[in-house]
Design an enzyme around this catalytic site. Structure first.
Site, PDB file in Angstrom:
ATOM      1  CG  HIS A 165      -2.122  -0.757   1.047  1.00  0.00           C
ATOM      2  ND1 HIS A 165      -3.077  -0.850  -0.064  1.00  0.00           N
ATOM      3  CD2 HIS A 165      -2.317  -2.119   1.731  1.00  0.00           C
ATOM      4  CE1 HIS A 165      -4.024  -1.885   0.127  1.00  0.00           C
ATOM      5  NE2 HIS A 165      -3.510  -2.509   1.350  1.00  0.00           N
ATOM      6  CG  ASP A 203      -1.808   5.193  -2.635  1.00  0.00           C
ATOM      7  OD1 ASP A 203      -1.071   4.347  -2.972  1.00  0.00           O
ATOM      8  OD2 ASP A 203      -2.940   4.957  -1.794  1.00  0.00           O
TER       9      ASP A 203
END
Length: 357
Positions: free
Chosen positions: A154, A183
């Site tokens: 992540h 991200d």
């Protein structure tokens, strides 16, 4: 609240959809934040985006609390302006329908680990045979051809792998950024890659595969530290350079009430003007060379001066001064200051999500 009025939307600089973009059809197979943020950029530009989900494997962002208007807060931010299609394409009727959509699509974006889409029968090579004009974008964590290509991760993992977290703060502490930087960096890179491929297609008549690694893309945002490393062979030391807290006129200073002022007056005229505003005119001779002992003296004197008043008092005193100084705002303060929320309205009240065992 309409999609165009919510905080952070539309993407900065995209005041309204661009003419002609509605003809581009986008199929979005991604979940959570990175892929949906990328396709939100495309939707903001005016593209026709359809989010495709399996019935048993829907986007967790839909129910990720806290809730706003019945949906999870992440989905509320990046899900607007898109269609949603729940389709079991693991079964022949669903796959037949999906392939029909692929034939008419301009863009497909997916955010799974390398190889998963191919195992589902939706890999680039297979879909390119169905639609040679398809731009197929894969937003992945690590470079697919690297040792961690198939590794799960992540945002925090990608930031760690990129070296961003290792740079630390100006005091040398490892810090956790307040937003998922990797991200979002990867998302922007994916949107740019899609736009470039669509532009190329105007000449070649063919689509292409676009692969963006979030860990790798983040290197493009480490311009200063990477450039420093290339020039010197050494990682920049905390507070060792002008751009990471080592310059007395480019750093944060605490105020009397525990707030902070951000000083960005690198140019000589801004530095001199700030010294006048702080009653430190006697230090002007140090400004031409604010390094070494001069830098230490300037930093200590500026720090002492800013502790004499509160953050809001300094804001008022310096408001009309040409000194490149402003208060470090909280998120609500920033929204109010920039009028990101329309006058007379307020951010939507958070709704408690039902507990899930």
């Amino acid at each position: 609240m309409s999609d165009s009025n919510r905080p952070g939307r539309p993407l900065a600089g995209v005041a309204r959809p661009h003419k002609g973009f509605r003809r581009f059809r986008v199929l979005d197979f991604s979940k959570l934040l990175p892929g949906p943020y990328a396709t939100k950029i495309l939707a903001d530009l005016g593209m026709d985006v359809t989010k495709v989900e399996l019935p048993h494997f829907q986007d967790p962002a839909l129910t990720l609390p806290p809730m706003i208007d019945g949906v999870g807060f992440v989905h509320w931010m990046v899900g607007g302006g898109k269609k949603r299609l729940v389709l079991d394409f693991r079964k022949p009727p669903g796959m037949k329908r999906l392939r029909g959509l692929v034939k008419r699509a301009d863009v497909l974006l997916e955010g799974f680990r390398p190889g998963l889409m191919a195992r589902l029968g939706l890999g680039y090579e297979e879909l390119a045979r169905i639609n040679p004009r398809l731009v197929y974008c894969s937003l992945v964590g690590y470079p697919p051809d690297g040792p961690d290509g198939a590794k799960a991760g992540h945002d925090i993992n990608f930031m760690a792998a990129s070296g961003l977290l290792g740079l630390g703060t100006s005091e040398g502490r490892t810090a956790f950024p307040g937003t998922p930087v990797a991200d979002l960096c990867g998302s922007v890179g994916a949107a740019i890659g899609v736009l470039a491929a669509l532009l190329e297609r105007e000449t070649t008549g063919k689509g292409r595969r676009v692969t963006v690694s979030m860990a790798q893309a983040l290197h493009s945002w480490l311009t200063m530290p990477l450039g420093h490393f290339a020039a010197t062979g050494q990682a920049p030391a905390p507070a060792g350079e002008w751009w990471n807290g080592g310059h007395p006129f480019y750093r944060l200073y605490a105020t009397k009430d525990g707030g902070f002022m951000a000083v960005g007056g690198l140019e000589k005229n801004f530095s001199l003007a700030l010294l006048d505003c702080l009653g430190l005119g006697r230090l002007k001779s140090l400004v031409p060379d604010p390094t070494g002992e001069n830098g230490r003296i300037l930093s200590e004197e500026l720090a002492r001066a800013f502790l004499d008043a509160t953050r809001d008092e300094w804001t008022a005193r310096l408001r009309d001064k040409d000194v490149c100084v402003n208060a470090v705002l909280s998120l609500p303060e920033s929204l109010e200051s920039s009028r990101a929320v329309a006058p007379g309205s307020a951010p939507p009240r958070r709704r408690r999500a039902a507990s899930r065992g």
